[in-house]
Scaffold this motif. Structure first.
Motif, mmCIF file in Angstrom:
data_model
loop_
_atom_site.group_PDB
_atom_site.id
_atom_site.type_symbol
_atom_site.label_atom_id
_atom_site.label_comp_id
_atom_site.label_asym_id
_atom_site.label_seq_id
_atom_site.Cartn_x
_atom_site.Cartn_y
_atom_site.Cartn_z
ATOM 1 N N GLN A 229 -2.580 12.095 -16.098
ATOM 2 C CA GLN A 229 -2.035 11.853 -14.777
ATOM 3 C C GLN A 229 -0.556 12.208 -14.793
ATOM 4 O O GLN A 229 0.103 12.186 -15.836
ATOM 5 N N MET A 257 -8.218 14.357 -4.961
ATOM 6 C CA MET A 257 -7.299 13.871 -6.000
ATOM 7 C C MET A 257 -7.345 12.351 -6.063
ATOM 8 O O MET A 257 -7.861 11.681 -5.161
ATOM 9 N N TRP A 258 -6.799 11.819 -7.154
ATOM 10 C CA TRP A 258 -6.566 10.389 -7.298
ATOM 11 C C TRP A 258 -5.079 10.131 -7.080
ATOM 12 O O TRP A 258 -4.229 10.853 -7.600
ATOM 13 N N HIS A 314 -9.119 7.322 -4.439
ATOM 14 C CA HIS A 314 -9.575 8.711 -4.469
ATOM 15 C C HIS A 314 -9.641 9.213 -3.037
ATOM 16 O O HIS A 314 -10.259 8.599 -2.171
ATOM 17 N N LEU A 355 3.233 20.229 -6.642
ATOM 18 C CA LEU A 355 2.793 18.839 -6.610
ATOM 19 C C LEU A 355 4.026 17.934 -6.610
ATOM 20 O O LEU A 355 4.912 18.089 -7.449
ATOM 21 N N LEU A 376 -0.425 10.650 -9.789
ATOM 22 C CA LEU A 376 -1.378 11.621 -9.240
ATOM 23 C C LEU A 376 -2.230 12.164 -10.375
ATOM 24 O O LEU A 376 -1.716 12.452 -11.462
ATOM 25 N N ASN A 378 -6.357 14.270 -11.392
ATOM 26 C CA ASN A 378 -7.612 14.940 -11.005
ATOM 27 C C ASN A 378 -7.498 15.692 -9.679
ATOM 28 O O ASN A 378 -8.347 15.568 -8.786
ATOM 29 N N PHE A 379 -6.445 16.484 -9.555
ATOM 30 C CA PHE A 379 -6.229 17.307 -8.369
ATOM 31 C C PHE A 379 -7.086 18.565 -8.502
ATOM 32 O O PHE A 379 -6.911 19.355 -9.430
ATOM 33 N N ASN A 380 -8.046 18.743 -7.581
ATOM 34 C CA ASN A 380 -8.956 19.886 -7.621
ATOM 35 C C ASN A 380 -9.083 20.511 -6.239
ATOM 36 O O ASN A 380 -9.003 19.810 -5.214
ATOM 37 N N TRP A 409 -8.183 20.656 -12.688
ATOM 38 C CA TRP A 409 -7.122 19.816 -13.252
ATOM 39 C C TRP A 409 -7.057 19.970 -14.772
ATOM 40 O O TRP A 409 -7.820 19.369 -15.500
#
Length: 432
Positions: A229, A257-258, A314, A355, A376, A378-380, A409
């Protein structure tokens, strides 16, 4: 022309000549005047008015010239007075510059940084400063606990020694914050002391973040490349991550994303995508007291997200160019939908994906007030609309969850700047 000057004064002749020269300039280039002799005892003006020039016009001209001279004289006197005042003020400023030179050098550095806000330029009162410092210290403590747990599991002497050193620094910072609270309560602070103390504390925090980041970098080989992260602990204009490759042209997309943040007001900008000629090609932003917004080609849709409670959430946003239909998901559940968001406008390629910051220019123009504060992961990105089942698998960290086919990610896919740190992703570990 023959001029007889017998019995007349040369001085009188010259005065007559000069007077008529001035009048010739006012009447234009085509007018000619003839200078004649005037008896010694006769009034010059009376003799002149007896000539061929109309009397009334000449008298008017003389009066206008006299009025102009008086006005110019008054203007000159006023200008002299203004010059004296400015000279006096300049002398006072120069006399004070010697005693205030230290303050001037300290204050000038921020002005030279430009019009954009940096961490020090963000206007905030004492309570806002203490709140942000408390949140930062809490973030540092959490990261140190992670380091401590890692060192226990791996029995690392070096990690233990660094952890002890950093813990000592955090304790010192907490004492500074407590001292600041006590001083505020007693009402003994001045603006200059407040600015200097805030600068020292923020400088120490930045140094501390960097040391923790260095320690975390030494441990990153012990985790998978996608299990990390990004942490943006402060609202600045220099902490961000840049995706190494651009996006392709897309007629539909899903961005998931988370996020974890307790920033207020507004969590800032989780990501922004700019292309040549359009800084707001694709942006997700929550700024000030406004709700979170999705921008496509500078067109706006307000999203029904509530995520600034300090917990992991999420989120997913899907969009298609046909009719500009969009849908927003939070924690695997649809929260809202809409249409007519930049319809029939494909997302353009050859841009820059950032980001943590909002771009006002291609790859830059960051504003600290719009920066993301929080974590932030798991940005996909996909170039299609995901189904509700696919989004649910992502939100529940299912083994069936897919990665983005446009951007996935991975640590090797981004570059980080300004002290933005990486650590093992926590949300899915807490769910499982």
């Amino acid at each position: 022309m023959e001029v007889h000057l017998n019995g007349f004064s040369w001085k009188l002749f010259l005065l007559c000549y000069l007077f008529l020269e001035c009048l010739s300039q006012d009447f234009g280039q085509q007018t000619q005047f003839i200078c004649t002799s005037v008896p010694k005892d006769m009034d010059i003006c009376s003799a002149t008015l007896q000539n061929s020039v109309p009397g009334e016009d000449l008298k008017t001209t003389v009066m206008q010239l006299r009025e102009t001279v008086l006005q110019q004289k008054e203007t000159i006197m006023n200008q002299k007075e203004t010059i004296r005042e400015l000279t006096s003020k300049l002398t006072r400023c120069e006399s004070q510059s010697g005693t205030d030179s230290g303050d001037s050098r300290g204050g000038g550095r921020r002005k030279e940084s430009g019009t954009k806000n940096t961490m020090g330029d963000v206007s905030r009162g004492p309570s806002d400063t203490l709140t942000q410092l408390s949140q930062t210290l809490q973030s540092l403590k959490q990261r140190l606990e992670n380091l401590e747990q890692f060192s226990r599991n791996n029995n690392s002497v070096q990690a233990n020694s660094l952890k002890d050193l950093l813990q000592t620094k955090i304790d010192d910072l907490e004492k500074q914050v407590l001292s600041r609270v006590n001083t505020l309560e007693e009402g003994k602070t001045g603006l200059r002391n407040e600015t200097e103390q805030r600068g020292r504390v923020e400088s120490t925090l930045t140094s501390l973040h960097q040391r923790i980041t260095d320690l975390e970098k030494g441990l990153k080989d012990n985790r998978p490349l996608d299990k990390f992260q990004l942490t943006f602990p402060l609202r600045t204009n220099y902490m961000y991550a840049k995706v190494k490759k651009s996006l392709p042209e897309m007629y539909a997309f899903s961005v998931c994303m988370w996020l974890k943040s307790s920033a207020s007001p507004g969590v800032g900008t989780p990501f922004s995508y700019a292309v040549p000629g359009q800084a707001n090609e694709l942006v997700l932003i929550e700024w000030g007291n406004n709700p979170m917004e999705l921008l496509i080609n500078d067109k706006v849709a307000k999203l029904p997200f509530l995520i600034n409670d300090g917990k992991w959430h999420h989120i997913c946003v899907t969009w298609t160019t046909r009719d500009g239909v969009w849908e927003a998901f939070q924690d695997g559940v649809s929260r809202g939908t809409g249409e007519n968001l930049a319809p029939y406008h494909p997302i353009k390629p050859q841009g820059v994906l950032i980001l943590g910051q909002e771009q006002d220019t291609l790859g830059g123009g960051f504003d600290a007030t719009q920066a993301f504060v929080g974590d932030l992961a798991n940005f996909n990105i996909w170039d299609r609309k995901l189904s509700m089942g696919e989004i649910y698998n992502l939100a529940t960290c299912s083994s069936k969850a897919q990665v983005g086919n446009v951007f996935s990610w991975l640590e090797t896919s981004i570059d980080i700047y300004g002290g933005t740190s990486k650590w093992t992703f926590e949300a899915c570990r807490q769910l499982n």
